[in-house]
Design an enzyme around this catalytic site. Sequence first.
Site, PDB file in Angstrom:
ATOM      1  N   TYR A  56       0.858  -1.188   0.000  1.00 51.06           N
ATOM      2  CA  TYR A  56       0.000   0.000   0.000  1.00 51.06           C
ATOM      3  C   TYR A  56       0.890   1.232   0.000  1.00 51.06           C
ATOM      4  CZ  TYR A  56      -4.935  -1.000   0.181  1.00 51.06           C
ATOM      5  OH  TYR A  56      -6.214  -1.320  -0.168  1.00 51.06           O
TER       6      TYR A  56
ATOM      7  N   GLU B 297      -0.463   4.857  -0.614  1.00 52.88           N
ATOM      8  CA  GLU B 297      -1.230   6.067  -0.936  1.00 52.88           C
ATOM      9  C   GLU B 297      -0.341   7.298  -0.836  1.00 52.88           C
ATOM     10  OE1 GLU B 297      -2.489   3.683   1.027  1.00 52.88           O
ATOM     11  OE2 GLU B 297      -4.689   3.675   0.971  1.00 52.88           O
TER      12      GLU B 297
ATOM     13  N   ASP C 240      -6.874  12.660 -25.560  1.00 54.82           N
ATOM     14  CA  ASP C 240      -6.930  11.280 -25.091  1.00 54.82           C
ATOM     15  C   ASP C 240      -6.137  10.456 -26.100  1.00 54.82           C
ATOM     16  OD1 ASP C 240      -7.416   8.677 -24.448  1.00 54.82           O
ATOM     17  OD2 ASP C 240      -9.534   8.971 -23.980  1.00 54.82           O
TER      18      ASP C 240
ATOM     19  N   THR D 143      -3.269   5.141 -22.201  1.00 55.29           N
ATOM     20  CA  THR D 143      -3.121   3.812 -21.606  1.00 55.29           C
ATOM     21  C   THR D 143      -1.703   3.345 -21.900  1.00 55.29           C
ATOM     22  OG1 THR D 143      -4.057   2.877 -23.619  1.00 55.29           O
ATOM     23  CG2 THR D 143      -5.539   3.108 -21.738  1.00 55.29           C
TER      24      THR D 143
ATOM     25  N   LYS E  23      -1.462  -0.538 -25.053  1.00 58.17           N
ATOM     26  CA  LYS E  23      -1.840  -0.721 -26.465  1.00 58.17           C
ATOM     27  C   LYS E  23      -0.549  -0.783 -27.281  1.00 58.17           C
ATOM     28  CE  LYS E  23      -6.514   0.995 -25.855  1.00 58.17           C
ATOM     29  NZ  LYS E  23      -6.721   1.830 -24.654  1.00 58.17           N
TER      30      LYS E  23
ATOM     31  N   ARG F 273      -1.444  -3.412 -18.538  1.00 53.66           N
ATOM     32  CA  ARG F 273      -2.738  -2.717 -18.590  1.00 53.66           C
ATOM     33  C   ARG F 273      -2.701  -1.592 -17.571  1.00 53.66           C
ATOM     34  NH1 ARG F 273      -6.362  -5.083 -21.546  1.00 53.66           N
ATOM     35  NH2 ARG F 273      -7.801  -3.462 -20.896  1.00 53.66           N
TER      36      ARG F 273
HETATM   37  N1  DSN Z   1     -11.614  -0.837 -25.139  1.00 53.47           N
HETATM   38  C1  DSN Z   1     -10.668   0.054 -25.760  1.00 53.47           C
HETATM   39  C2  DSN Z   1     -10.600  -0.157 -27.227  1.00 53.47           C
HETATM   40  O1  DSN Z   1     -10.696  -1.285 -27.647  1.00 53.47           O
HETATM   41  O2  DSN Z   1     -10.420   0.782 -27.983  1.00 53.47           O
HETATM   42  C3  DSN Z   1     -10.913   1.470 -25.438  1.00 53.47           C
HETATM   43  O3  DSN Z   1     -11.212   1.604 -24.103  1.00 53.47           O
END
Ligand code: DSN
Length: 431
Positions: free
Chosen positions: A66, A68, A212, A238, A241, A247
Amino acid sequence: MTDPTGDVLVFWGPDFGELERTDPEIADVLLGELDRLRGGLQLIASENLTSPAVLAALGSTLSNKYAEGYPGHRYYGGCAEVDRAENLAIERARELFGADHANVQPHSGASANLAVYAAFAEPGDPILAMSLPHGGHLTHGSKVSFSGRWFNPIPYHVDKRTELIDYDEVRDLALAHRPRIIVAGATAYPRLIDFAAFRQIADEVGAILWVDAAHFIGLVAGKAIPSPIPYADVVSATTHKVLRGPRGGMLLCRAEHAKAVDKAVFPFTQGGPLMHSIAAKAVAFKEAGTAEYQSYAAQVTANAAALAKALESAGMRAVSGGTDTHLALIDIRGLGITGADAERRCDLARITLNKNAIPYDPAPPMLASGIRVGSAALTTQGFDEHDMAQVGALISRAARAEPTSDAGARELAAVAADVHALLGHRRAYPR
Ligand code: DSN
């Protein structure tokens, strides 16, 4: 468990035997998923195959801690080691993206986006963002998400003819509604976004410009496409990707917004950070800073373009005429089937992709008139443009095969065999 070539599947972690003894059912799930990854083509545009180093950090004892707060200012003791991990992640992110400030604690892209609203808007504020059916995201104002219920979303669209963002409409809507935040970024938009145009519009109406970059941040890291950092007040992203990390989410912002962003993540919207995930993000940022990763990112865009071209040659239509990024959106109405049909048929042939709405789609979202394909995972496996042409032909064969007929079922089995042959020695996570 054995794979189709007869090799015994092994997991690379030192404690897999322990998991098999303690929980054979979950051990079996892990092996089944590994088998799925190794035996098929992964074309979901938001997925990739992380390195064993990233997986090692994810599976570490940092999961226990933990912490925080932020490095040097934690609420619990014993944080010296996790502080080192978070400082490394922050510094590497700042350097990789040339950002004033980085927050690596968001648990996911949606959590990062929630923090952006918390940092820059009040409930009821107007937010100008891309319409979900035109390629936006649930957290950009959909009524089924907090963003559409607690804020006042104003959707912008792509032009019906060009299928490109209609910047005139964005400006007109901005002038009419004076949004608190303008969002640039999408989940199914294959083209480059004109960040300078968005900045100009945001300045004209005094709005915060939020990019984004969840989908394309890995291409920015690899210098394959232009960076939004010089233009945006805040960038959410994110890490799993094209970027190929664990993730998770992250935020990058100008120095003047650092405090607001940090407070919005903790304590406003999150509790304890996931320190194992933050360590894994640090590993991914290090990997993404290499020359090898830059070549990878360039190949990702070349491969997506080659796949879009192959699908067009096979009688499908690439929305906007192609792609500049890692993904292509394909209108498959010419085949006389829905996106859902194509997704199911491809799945039976061990090709994983997703149905997707296309702009101005006459079909309901759960059927959809399109598919979305991404090149990140196959590029990690070493596929080039020539391979992607073959992938396009395999998708076309699978999509045209009617699975309830004998001929269709035979064809899907034949495509699955050809998928296996094409993968050859390039299976995911080789032993
Ligand atoms: N689920 C993601 C995507 O496939 O683009 C976006 O959050």
